[in-house]
Design an enzyme around this catalytic site. Structure first.
Site, mmCIF file in Angstrom:
data_model
loop_
_atom_site.group_PDB
_atom_site.id
_atom_site.type_symbol
_atom_site.label_atom_id
_atom_site.label_comp_id
_atom_site.label_asym_id
_atom_site.label_seq_id
_atom_site.Cartn_x
_atom_site.Cartn_y
_atom_site.Cartn_z
ATOM 1 N N ASP A 39 0.846 -1.194 0.000
ATOM 2 C CA ASP A 39 0.000 0.000 0.000
ATOM 3 C C ASP A 39 0.877 1.238 0.000
ATOM 4 O O ASP A 39 1.703 1.424 0.891
ATOM 5 C CB ASP A 39 -0.877 0.011 1.258
ATOM 6 C CG ASP A 39 -1.565 1.367 1.430
ATOM 7 O OD1 ASP A 39 -2.500 1.640 0.671
ATOM 8 O OD2 ASP A 39 -1.149 2.150 2.309
ATOM 9 N N TYR A 44 2.880 10.044 -0.578
ATOM 10 C CA TYR A 44 4.048 9.570 0.183
ATOM 11 C C TYR A 44 5.354 9.853 -0.568
ATOM 12 O O TYR A 44 6.436 9.747 0.005
ATOM 13 C CB TYR A 44 3.991 8.060 0.458
ATOM 14 C CG TYR A 44 2.809 7.568 1.246
ATOM 15 C CD1 TYR A 44 1.955 8.427 1.923
ATOM 16 C CD2 TYR A 44 2.544 6.197 1.338
ATOM 17 C CE1 TYR A 44 0.864 7.949 2.634
ATOM 18 C CE2 TYR A 44 1.469 5.715 2.052
ATOM 19 C CZ TYR A 44 0.628 6.595 2.688
ATOM 20 O OH TYR A 44 -0.440 6.100 3.390
ATOM 21 N N LYS A 69 -3.026 5.705 -3.647
ATOM 22 C CA LYS A 69 -4.073 6.688 -3.330
ATOM 23 C C LYS A 69 -3.892 7.963 -4.136
ATOM 24 O O LYS A 69 -2.765 8.411 -4.354
ATOM 25 C CB LYS A 69 -4.012 7.051 -1.829
ATOM 26 C CG LYS A 69 -3.879 5.853 -0.924
ATOM 27 C CD LYS A 69 -3.907 6.204 0.543
ATOM 28 C CE LYS A 69 -3.553 4.981 1.375
ATOM 29 N NZ LYS A 69 -2.117 4.668 1.440
ATOM 30 N N HIS A 102 -7.497 9.460 -1.127
ATOM 31 C CA HIS A 102 -6.708 9.520 0.109
ATOM 32 C C HIS A 102 -7.517 9.980 1.315
ATOM 33 O O HIS A 102 -7.284 9.573 2.442
ATOM 34 C CB HIS A 102 -5.494 10.435 -0.090
ATOM 35 C CG HIS A 102 -4.358 10.125 0.833
ATOM 36 N ND1 HIS A 102 -3.084 9.929 0.381
ATOM 37 C CD2 HIS A 102 -4.304 9.972 2.165
ATOM 38 C CE1 HIS A 102 -2.291 9.662 1.413
ATOM 39 N NE2 HIS A 102 -3.011 9.692 2.506
#
Ligand code: A2P
Length: 289
Positions: A39, A44, A69, A102
């Site tokens: 994931d 990120y 996401k 997200h």
């Protein structure tokens, strides 16, 4: 098994806060010890390194369940279709297993809905195998479900023994949405710099006692609690020993009484950001691949 018949491993590997330079090695280690689900998220900043880790492990990306996401600044129909292109190019794949929003954007929920419609289009076109959301509370789910067609396959939320969100879990279950736990061992209760007054779930005496009784670590007990409840969980680590430790939870069982004792630790206090408050970070631009 997701609500559209697609299978997803119960335990995935998380990379939130994994620095890009450590991410590829961590993903490679995770895949070598047996994880088959990773994931990540555009926000990120390490999707490229996740793709690299999969290649370094010598695996065909098709063997790994890949979840990422869409960040809030990419909400809107066309923007979200483009966000899919950015993510797949960085990850080095043509197709995603699971693409989720997200979080709800409270100050632009219309764009959140438009973003979800783009996910529905990607699903219909076979570009993604499942779609979902993250950090949605019951009112967000109600509003989304009223305006769209495909029920999300997952809702990824902050969920550990100190904040287990039973109300959101119930809302998910009522709609056939799988609850996926982020910070499943409560990392958010001890991340450095996230507030010194926090109490680490890893040091909870009740969890410590249960762990000692099974000859396991507190992290393993929490992950066992998650999967035994039928949830998906995505523990993060960049440490090889802990990556393996976190995956070794399929050879012991907690009693019903131990499960209830852990359930009872919920404080109702959120550690992560409130999904109803807009934040400056929403404006962060996700670069093209
Ligand atoms: P590290 O990457 O150095 O292992 P969560 O996924 O619940 O947010 O937890 C992630 C945090 O917990 C990270 O700080 C991670 O640090 C740490 N962590 C991961 N696995 C374990 C473990 N088995 N025992 C203790 N700490 C762990």
């Amino acid at each position: 098994m997701l609500n559209n018949g697609v299978s997803m491993p119960a335990l995935g590997f998380g990379v939130f806060q994994s620095p890009p330079e450590e991410t590829a090695a961590a993903v490679e280690t995770a895949l070598k010890v047996g994880y088959r689900h990773v994931d990540t998220a555009a926000a990120y900043g390490n999707e490229r390194q996740v793709g690299e880790g999969i290649r370094r492990a010598g695996l065909d990306p098709a063997e790994v369940f890949l979840e990422t996401k869409v960040w809030v600044s990419d909400y809107g129909y066309d923007q979200t279709l483009h966000a899919f292109e950015k993510a797949t190019r960085k990850l080095g794949v043509d197709r995603l297993d699971l693409l989720i929003l997200h979080q709800p954007a409270p100050d632009r929920f219309d764009r959140t809905i438009a973003a979800y419609r783009a996910l529905e289009k990607l699903l219909a076109d076979g570009r993604v195998r499942a779609i979902g959301v993250s950090n949605f509370r019951r009112p967000h789910l109600d509003e989304l479900l009223a305006a769209t067609t495909v029920v999300p396959a997952v809702n990824q939320i902050e969920l550990h023994p100190y904040f287990s969100q039973p109300d959101v879990q119930r809302a998910d279950a009522e709609h056939g949405i799988l609850t996926q736990a982020w910070s499943p061992i409560g990392g958010i209760t001890f991340y450095p710099g996230w507030g010194e007054e926090r109490r680490s779930v890893l040091e909870d005496p009740a969890i410590g006692a249960i762990a000692a009784g099974h000859g396991r670590s507190p992290a393993q007990v929490m992950l066992r609690w998650q999967v035994q409840h039928g949830r998906s969980a995505i523990p993060k680590s960049t440490n090889p020993g802990r990556i393996l430790e976190n995956f070794s939870v399929f050879d012991f069982e907690l009693t019903a009484e131990e499960m209830s004792r852990i359930d009872a630790l919920d404080t109702g206090v959120r550690n992560g950001p409130d999904p109803d408050i807009a934040r400056e970070v929403f404006e962060m631009v996700i670069p093209d691949a």
